[in-house]
Design an enzyme around this catalytic site. Structure first.
Site, PDB file in Angstrom:
ATOM      1  N   CYS A 282       0.865  -1.204   0.000  1.00 39.67           N
ATOM      2  CA  CYS A 282       0.000   0.000   0.000  1.00 39.67           C
ATOM      3  C   CYS A 282       0.894   1.244   0.000  1.00 39.67           C
ATOM      4  O   CYS A 282       0.779   2.116   0.871  1.00 39.67           O
ATOM      5  CB  CYS A 282      -0.925   0.007   1.203  1.00 39.67           C
ATOM      6  SG  CYS A 282      -1.858  -1.517   1.468  1.00 39.67           S
TER       7      CYS A 282
ATOM      8  N   ASP B   2       1.177  -1.198  -4.992  1.00 45.63           N
ATOM      9  CA  ASP B   2      -0.092  -0.496  -4.831  1.00 45.63           C
ATOM     10  C   ASP B   2      -1.048  -1.014  -5.903  1.00 45.63           C
ATOM     11  O   ASP B   2      -0.615  -1.356  -7.014  1.00 45.63           O
ATOM     12  CB  ASP B   2       0.073   1.017  -4.965  1.00 45.63           C
ATOM     13  CG  ASP B   2      -1.022   1.780  -4.238  1.00 45.63           C
ATOM     14  OD1 ASP B   2      -0.790   2.224  -3.099  1.00 45.63           O
ATOM     15  OD2 ASP B   2      -2.131   1.905  -4.806  1.00 45.63           O
TER      16      ASP B   2
ATOM     17  N   CYS C 212      -3.214   5.440  10.286  1.00 45.80           N
ATOM     18  CA  CYS C 212      -3.433   6.773  10.851  1.00 45.80           C
ATOM     19  C   CYS C 212      -4.821   6.893  11.464  1.00 45.80           C
ATOM     20  O   CYS C 212      -5.505   7.903  11.298  1.00 45.80           O
ATOM     21  CB  CYS C 212      -3.206   7.852   9.794  1.00 45.80           C
ATOM     22  SG  CYS C 212      -4.170   7.645   8.277  1.00 45.80           S
TER      23      CYS C 212
ATOM     24  N   PRO D 240       1.347   7.500  -1.528  1.00 42.73           N
ATOM     25  CA  PRO D 240       2.049   8.256  -2.563  1.00 42.73           C
ATOM     26  C   PRO D 240       3.568   8.170  -2.533  1.00 42.73           C
ATOM     27  O   PRO D 240       4.232   8.795  -3.352  1.00 42.73           O
ATOM     28  CB  PRO D 240       1.594   9.688  -2.307  1.00 42.73           C
ATOM     29  CG  PRO D 240       1.394   9.732  -0.820  1.00 42.73           C
ATOM     30  CD  PRO D 240       0.832   8.381  -0.456  1.00 42.73           C
ATOM     31  N   GLY D 241       4.147   7.451  -1.575  1.00 43.64           N
ATOM     32  CA  GLY D 241       5.571   7.174  -1.663  1.00 43.64           C
ATOM     33  C   GLY D 241       6.457   7.777  -0.601  1.00 43.64           C
ATOM     34  O   GLY D 241       7.678   7.617  -0.672  1.00 43.64           O
TER      35      GLY D 241
ATOM     36  N   LYS E 143       6.874   6.926   2.573  1.00 52.33           N
ATOM     37  CA  LYS E 143       7.547   5.856   3.324  1.00 52.33           C
ATOM     38  C   LYS E 143       8.481   5.066   2.413  1.00 52.33           C
ATOM     39  O   LYS E 143       9.543   4.610   2.841  1.00 52.33           O
ATOM     40  CB  LYS E 143       6.513   4.962   3.988  1.00 52.33           C
ATOM     41  CG  LYS E 143       5.655   5.694   5.019  1.00 52.33           C
ATOM     42  CD  LYS E 143       4.573   4.797   5.595  1.00 52.33           C
ATOM     43  CE  LYS E 143       3.664   5.578   6.523  1.00 52.33           C
ATOM     44  NZ  LYS E 143       2.879   6.613   5.809  1.00 52.33           N
TER      45      LYS E 143
END
Length: 486
Positions: free
Chosen positions: A281, A302, A397, A284-285, A287
């Site tokens: 997952c 993803d 989150c 948008p990148g 991590k």
């Protein structure tokens, strides 16, 4: 990794916002042309879509594919609409309480359009730097221009003018009203206790600061950008409403935007230099970029092709490379197991309300429960993707333990894995975020800072798990079979 700050809730006064006709102005062509009317109408339409139809706010504020009423506005009016919507959604229970206190009788059943007109105007009067008379007069015009609300124009005028006169007294009384929907505030009280629930509720009223994850030398970048270094190693900027790409270091790819809490999970692996790590997952990148920076050989997964394109563009700007794969994580079967996996799982996002105040109005208890079940399935599958002894960092989150602590507790109990406790001594300044079980639990009420820096960080949960050796996996399977048979 956003490039624009859309959380500005304090628009500056402008000539357009100060010019308005009287409360009794005639509806029709003149009303349609009145400066500021279209922005208020757009705000009311979008607010209705969020609250009544559970439509996420971000998509409707997209400048190219968003709500048509929003797209046709000037950039100044778009900024005003964003400010109205963000403030209205943050304070909505209090705004509703204020309006109700001024009505002799409740609004008629089905008068949702009228309620949204009043909410948009009350938001400006109570929480924004917009002249009260403009907010009142434009709300009256808005009511008069809508056949559903025309007969209530005098009511709109009377209620809002009284709200303007009694604003300070009303604001003081509203402090006793939780600034969250009842379903979520009650859940916070159950999980954290009344005092902590109140602190979280108040903290989410403050728009999130801009945090940057830097490639190196955080202190130097903090000095250059007039920021401060956080316990996570992130650089927090002062209040900022400009364009992110205009900041020093953006074009060189020296940093990327990432909330301080969101930067924590990728830092929990320890030394992963040369290790094969999968970011599940991944878009948008942010991590993914952290894992690459740490020296890992990263596979970014993803299921969305458009989100993967965004991830690739973000990595390209940063000068990073990672193997990308478009796949549903639950169906992913690699030819070779990984040394480690990061699962930042889909969740209710209730920890991000400082920047996404629509979340609590588009989600409900049933969504939290559904997402918790999904997270458990994904975590169990993630365990099969790493070698025995490999690490899995599970995070999300959400503020609700249903989506964090309780998921991990069930998986640890019967899936052949063990917790790897996080040592609070490794996180000076965030010791209170480490639980008794050695897991991370942040809330928006943590990380107080002195002005000019906003405190707080997103609500986040993270735990480190280690896949057991084969004998441990067999023992866990036997335990599960025993439970099923009894």
């Amino acid at each position: 990794m956003p490039e624009d700050n859309k959380n500005d809730s304090r628009p500056k006064r402008s000539r357009e916002h100060n010019r308005s006709g009287g409360a009794g102005a005639r509806p029709g062509a003149d009303a349609a042309a009145k400066p500021g009317l279209k922005s208020r109408q757009a705000a009311a339409k979008i607010l209705a879509a969020v609250v009544d139809r559970k439509t996420p706010l971000d998509g409707m504020l997209d400048p190219e594919r968003g709500n048509p009423a929003y797209r046709e506005l000037s950039e100044a009016d778009r900024a005003l609409v964003r400010a109205i919507l963000n403030s209205a959604l943050r304070h909505l229970p209090r705004i509703r309480a204020a309006i109700d206190s001024l009505l002799q009788t409740p609004l008629p059943e089905g008068a949702r359009a009228l309620e949204h007109v009043l909410t948009v105007a009350a938001t400006q009067i109570l929480y924004l730097d917009v002249p009260d008379h403009s907010a009142v007069d434009l709300a009256v015009e808005q009511a008069q221009s809508d056949p559903r609300n025309r007969r209530f124009a005098s009511l709109v005028n009377a209620v809002l003018r009284r709200l303007s006169r009694e604003k300070e007294e009303i604001l003081e009384k509203l402090r006793q009203v939780p600034a969250m929907p009842g379903w979520f505030f009650d859940r916070l009280v159950a999980c954290y206790g009344p005092d902590q629930a109140e602190r979280i509720s108040e903290a989410q009223l403050v728009p999130a600061a801009i945090d940057l994850t830097v490639k190196s030398d955080a202190a130097s970048w903090a000095e250059r950008l007039a920021g401060t270094v956080l316990p996570t190693g992130s650089v927090r900027l002062q209040e900022f409403s400009g364009s992110i790409p205009s900041l020093s270091g953006f074009s060189e790819g020296a940093w990327w935007v990432q909330d301080a809490a969101a930067s924590i999970p990728a830092r929990l692996f320890g030394d992963i230099s040369g290790k094969k790590v999968v970011d599940l997952c991944a878009a948008p990148g942010g991590k993914t970029a952290q894992l690459v920076l740490a020296g890992a050989e990263v596979t970014a997964l993803d299921q969305s092709s458009s989100r993967l394109r965004r991830l690739k563009a973000n990595l390209e700007r940063l000068g990073f490379e990672a193997r990308t794969k478009e796949s549903d994580m639950a169906e992913f079967r690699p030819e070779e197991l990984f040394d480690a996996a990061l699962l930042d799982a889909p969740c209710s996002s209730t920890g991000t309300t400082r920047r996404h105040p629509d979340v609590l109005w588009t989600k409900g208890p049933q969504d939290v429960e559904k997402l918790a079940r999904l997270q458990e399935r994904l975590l169990r599958h993630a365990l099969t993707l790493v070698k025995p002894g490999g690490l899995i960092v599970f995070s999300n989150c959400s503020l609700d333990p249903l989506e964090g602590e309780e998921v991990v507790a069930r998986v640890v109990a019967d899936s052949g894995c063990e917790r790897v406790p996080i040592d609070a001594a490794d996180w000076p300044g965030l010791e209170k975020a480490i639980t008794a079980l050695g897991e991370f639990r942040t809330t928006p009420a943590m990380l107080p800072l002195e002005p000019p820096f906003a405190g707080g960080l997103d609500g986040f949960y993270a735990a480190v798990l280690r896949r057991a050796a084969p004998c441990g996996c067999l023992r866990a399977l036997i335990n599960r079979l025993f439970c099923w048979n009894n």
